[in-house]
Scaffold this active site. Structure first.
Site, PDB file in Angstrom:
ATOM      1  N   LEU A 127       0.829  -1.196   0.000  1.00 39.62           N
ATOM      2  CA  LEU A 127       0.000   0.000   0.000  1.00 39.62           C
ATOM      3  C   LEU A 127       0.867   1.250   0.000  1.00 39.62           C
ATOM      4  O   LEU A 127       1.806   1.368   0.793  1.00 39.62           O
ATOM      5  CB  LEU A 127      -0.921   0.010   1.227  1.00 39.62           C
ATOM      6  N   THR A 128       0.529   2.187  -0.848  1.00 39.21           N
ATOM      7  CA  THR A 128       1.297   3.409  -0.966  1.00 39.21           C
ATOM      8  C   THR A 128       1.221   4.236   0.302  1.00 39.21           C
ATOM      9  O   THR A 128       0.148   4.466   0.841  1.00 39.21           O
ATOM     10  CB  THR A 128       0.771   4.247  -2.144  1.00 39.21           C
TER      11      THR A 128
ATOM     12  N   GLN B 169       7.946  -5.484  -2.934  1.00 35.83           N
ATOM     13  CA  GLN B 169       7.454  -5.242  -4.289  1.00 35.83           C
ATOM     14  C   GLN B 169       8.343  -4.224  -4.979  1.00 35.83           C
ATOM     15  O   GLN B 169       8.684  -3.192  -4.397  1.00 35.83           O
ATOM     16  CB  GLN B 169       6.009  -4.743  -4.272  1.00 35.83           C
TER      17      GLN B 169
ATOM     18  N   CYS C 117       0.811  -0.868 -11.943  1.00 29.27           N
ATOM     19  CA  CYS C 117       0.742   0.522 -11.476  1.00 29.27           C
ATOM     20  C   CYS C 117       0.143   1.396 -12.578  1.00 29.27           C
ATOM     21  O   CYS C 117       0.633   1.402 -13.704  1.00 29.27           O
ATOM     22  CB  CYS C 117       2.128   1.024 -11.107  1.00 29.27           C
TER      23      CYS C 117
ATOM     24  N   LYS D 278       2.204  -8.980 -10.108  1.00 26.68           N
ATOM     25  CA  LYS D 278       0.874  -8.415  -9.912  1.00 26.68           C
ATOM     26  C   LYS D 278       0.490  -7.652 -11.167  1.00 26.68           C
ATOM     27  O   LYS D 278       1.261  -6.805 -11.648  1.00 26.68           O
ATOM     28  CB  LYS D 278       0.850  -7.487  -8.695  1.00 26.68           C
TER      29      LYS D 278
ATOM     30  N   ASN E 240      -7.844  -9.732  -6.480  1.00 27.39           N
ATOM     31  CA  ASN E 240      -7.703  -8.464  -5.766  1.00 27.39           C
ATOM     32  C   ASN E 240      -8.769  -7.489  -6.242  1.00 27.39           C
ATOM     33  O   ASN E 240      -9.023  -7.376  -7.431  1.00 27.39           O
ATOM     34  CB  ASN E 240      -6.297  -7.899  -5.996  1.00 27.39           C
ATOM     35  N   GLY E 241      -9.391  -6.797  -5.270  1.00 25.01           N
ATOM     36  CA  GLY E 241     -10.335  -5.756  -5.625  1.00 25.01           C
ATOM     37  C   GLY E 241     -11.601  -5.775  -4.795  1.00 25.01           C
ATOM     38  O   GLY E 241     -12.365  -6.751  -4.825  1.00 25.01           O
TER      39      GLY E 241
ATOM     40  N   ARG F  67      -7.376  -1.612  -0.019  1.00 27.16           N
ATOM     41  CA  ARG F  67      -8.029  -0.441   0.581  1.00 27.16           C
ATOM     42  C   ARG F  67      -8.945  -0.820   1.740  1.00 27.16           C
ATOM     43  O   ARG F  67      -9.153  -0.024   2.657  1.00 27.16           O
ATOM     44  CB  ARG F  67      -8.808   0.323  -0.487  1.00 27.16           C
TER      45      ARG F  67
END
Length: 681
Positions: free
Chosen positions: A335-336, A388, A419, A458, A521-522, A547
């Site tokens: 996560l950023t 990552q 990304c 990913k 993912n999502g 998230r």
């Protein structure tokens, strides 16, 4: 930071026209759900608060960061170093002026009396290092120095173990390794052999005509700049981190300029498979969509692998590698900004099984940038941990994975090929690789051959909306050598504006060979979401949670206990308190470490306000795309935590870290558009 923290909320901060008993929301629960608004019970709904700007009060002012030039920032750093508050770390730790080896040549202050007279008041609570072995590493500079035991300051060798472990943290960049990277003298024999076998090794320029020592080794030209662009502390997470992991990026414009300086200029590769499958990028978009379709039909060159004596470091076959079993494990996505080491420690305590560091740029790692290497840090509590990385070229990525394997302790290495932000895509990295399957294959094969550590990738479903393409590639990915593939159920153009396409994720899972693990993912935001995806596709290894963990990190507890946790505001404050303690142990308990911890706490609070307590909802569970309306909580603290104002987030931080310094400003790095209707692209 004690449990008896007093919470005082001024009623002047929230000005509403009507009480909740008289206010009538215009929509009913069904209509609110149809408009992606969280259906809060009518008894708790209220009109949006009317806030006033008051620059004299830091806690109420609208907070926007003022942009400063590099010259101005440098001038401020020099002035700070000359001040008495910038005391020498060695002197602060030991309490002895003679402990500094640089003596009068030291650039820091040695005036302990002046420091003590100007030092801010100590904070309430206990020093976060009291539970660790040895004294507090910050000595008199610690903002909790009053709680230190008598004679505690002294040697700190017990905190730094063998120069490789600090307070339970691993993967610290060693100075000798950093110097080799600065001077471009680091050798990459495994990566060079892998690239040579695949016919991808570029011939670098030799220093002399007769110099044959380089063996055609590619050396990434670094500029030696290691100040980390605003790094909060050497070898620690920086405030302006260049970490553009696709999981959290929602609006790219505010920080695209930061990433631009750290990406390698695109160079045309000399290999026979270079750029044969797509047109160049123009303004962040592909010139012709049809080229991405043709690329799949192009014939791939066959390479005859001949094992020579210098190839002993290469594995004979990918199956000989150690494998990671992701089956049924709870995976915290990279996560950023918010996915730093303290946050990962918190998620581990709440039930996460697998953690992954924030995305690091390959070029920056190869240049020895301390701020980028900080993203590879690992805590001893992370028993299954990966890092990552992101790069555009096979040589860069292969050298990076070899460097990580040699100098870091990781369980797997993940390559980001999803990304979505423009500045990364324009350089050929991230989602741009989805349009270049031959280069994508070269990056993966070279990386897998260069290391014994398991490699995962990913990806997104595709680049263009309506043109998914990963299903046509995933059947071959197992032969590339990867251990697992994570499929994010959106295209690059979709970003986060539409729900994830899980039906397509299921299709990819069923298309993949049985030896390849596929993760989805999502939009996983409750244990029901997890159960539905697992039941709809039993072949799915696991679901990556991104998230959802930012908004409510206790989602891991909910999944393991199979329940909706109606968490109270007090329990949420305890979680924030744990995060602060982990942050002070990571970034430091001195004034600089306290403010760094505050900054990342505020970044996280810019996500947590989206959570609506279970007891306030008419429809359960909450969906990740629901926009919370204005509502009153069941107590004053819950109301404060539901505020979307940065001023209120600062007030929460002051409960845990004391008053903000004068002139303090904050603006969240990531401004969400997940709840807003947005055009693709």
């Amino acid at each position: 930071m004690g449990d008896d923290t007093a919470i005082v909320i001024n009623s002047d901060d929230l000005s509403v026209d009507e009480s909740p008993a008289t206010f009538q929301y215009p929509l009913n629960a069904e209509e609110m759900v149809a408009k992606s608004i969280a259906p809060v019970k009518r008894d708790f709904l209220c009109p949006p608060p009317v806030r006033t700007c008051n620059r004299d009060d830091n806690s109420k002012a609208p907070l926007m960061d003022e942009k400063k030039s590099k010259r101005q920032l440098k001038r401020e750093r020099l002035q700070e170093q000359k001040s008495a508050l910038h005391i020498c770390p060695a002197v602060a730790k030991s309490g002895n002026v003679d402990s500094c080896v640089y003596k009068e040549k030291c650039r820091y202050s040695h005036d302990m009396e002046s420091f003590k007279s100007q030092k801010p008041d100590d904070l309430d609570g206990l020093c976060p290092f009291l539970s660790s072995q040895g004294p507090c590493p910050y000595g008199i500079a610690c903002r909790y120095a009053a709680t230190h035991k008598d004679g505690e300051t002294g040697e700190v060798a017990t905190v730094i173990i063998n120069g490789d472990k600090r307070n339970g943290e691993l993967n610290v960049l060693k100075k000798d390794v950093q110097k080799l990277l600065w001077k471009n003298k680091m050798k990459f024999p495994k990566a060079d052999d892998a690239l040579n076998l695949l016919g991808l090794l570029k011939q670098g320029k030799k220093k002399n005509v007769g110099d044959n020592d380089s063996d055609g080794q590619v050396v990434i030209n670094g500029n030696g700049d290691v100040d980390g662009k605003g790094c909060c502390r050497e070898n620690t997470d920086s405030v302006n981190e260049v970490d553009c992991t696709a999981e959290v990026l929602e609006e790219d414009k505010p920080y695209e300029a930061d990433v631009a300086e750290e990406l390698r200029p695109p160079k045309k590769t000399k290999s026979s498979i270079d750029e044969t499958c797509s047109e160049p990028l123009i303004d962040g978009e592909i010139l012709h969509e049809k080229d991405t379709e043709k690329s799949c039909k192009q014939s791939e060159p066959d390479f005859e692998i001949i094992m020579e004596d210098n190839d002993k470091c290469l594995k004979l076959h990918p199956r000989e590698k150690k494998l990671i079993d992701f089956k049924e494990k709870l995976y915290l996505a990279p996560l950023t900004t918010v996915g730093n080491l303290p946050f990962r420690r918190l998620c581990k305590a709440l039930g996460a099984d697998i953690t992954c560091g924030e995305m690091a740029m390959c070029t920056n790692l190869l240049q020895g940038q301390a701020s980028e290497w900080a993203l590879l840090r690992r805590h001893s509590s992370e028993d299954l941990f990966g890092v990552q990385i992101c790069g555009a070229f096979p040589d860069t990525v292969a050298k990076t994975v070899e460097l990580i394997e040699q100098h870091c302790t990781v369980d797997f290495i993940d390559i980001n090929m999803g990304c979505p932000i423009d500045v990364v895509v324009n350089k050929g990295a991230g989602s741009a690789l989805l349009t270049k399957p031959m280069r994508m294959k070269s990056v993966v094969e070279a990386s897998c051959r260069a290391v014994e550590t398991p490699v995962t990738i990913k990806v997104r479903t595709g680049y263009f909306e309506g043109k998914n393409r990963i299903d046509s590639l995933i059947s071959d990915m197992g032969n590339w050598g990867v251990n697992a593939v994570t499929v994010h159920g959106r295209t690059r153009q979709q970003r986060y504006s539409k729900p994830a396409d899980w039906e397509y994720v299921y299709q990819c899972v069923r298309t993949a060979p049985s030896t390849l693990q596929v993760l989805g993912n999502g939009d996983v935001f409750s244990y029901l979401d997890w159960n539905i995806h697992k039941s709809n596709c039993p072949e799915l290894s696991t679901c990556m949670i991104a998230r959802g963990a930012l908004v409510k990190p206790w989602i891991f507890t909910e999944i393991k206990e199979q329940r909706h946790w109606d968490i109270s505001s007090g329990e949420r404050l305890d979680i924030l308190r744990d995060y602060v303690r982990f942050g002070l142990q990571h970034w430091g308990s001195d004034s600089k470490g306290v403010e760094t911890t505050r900054h990342f706490l505020l970044e996280w609070l810019s996500y947590t306000f989206r959570y609506v307590p279970v007891g306030l909802l008419e429809v359960i569970p909450q969906k990740i795309n629901w926009r919370p309306p204005s509502y009153f909580g069941r107590d004053e603290l819950e109301t404060l935590m539901a505020s979307e104002s940065a001023a209120d987030w600062i007030r929460i931080s002051e409960m845990l870290l004391g008053k903000v310094p004068s002139g303090f400003t904050f603006s969240p790095k990531h401004k969400s558009n997940a709840y807003d209707k947005a055009e693709n692209g």
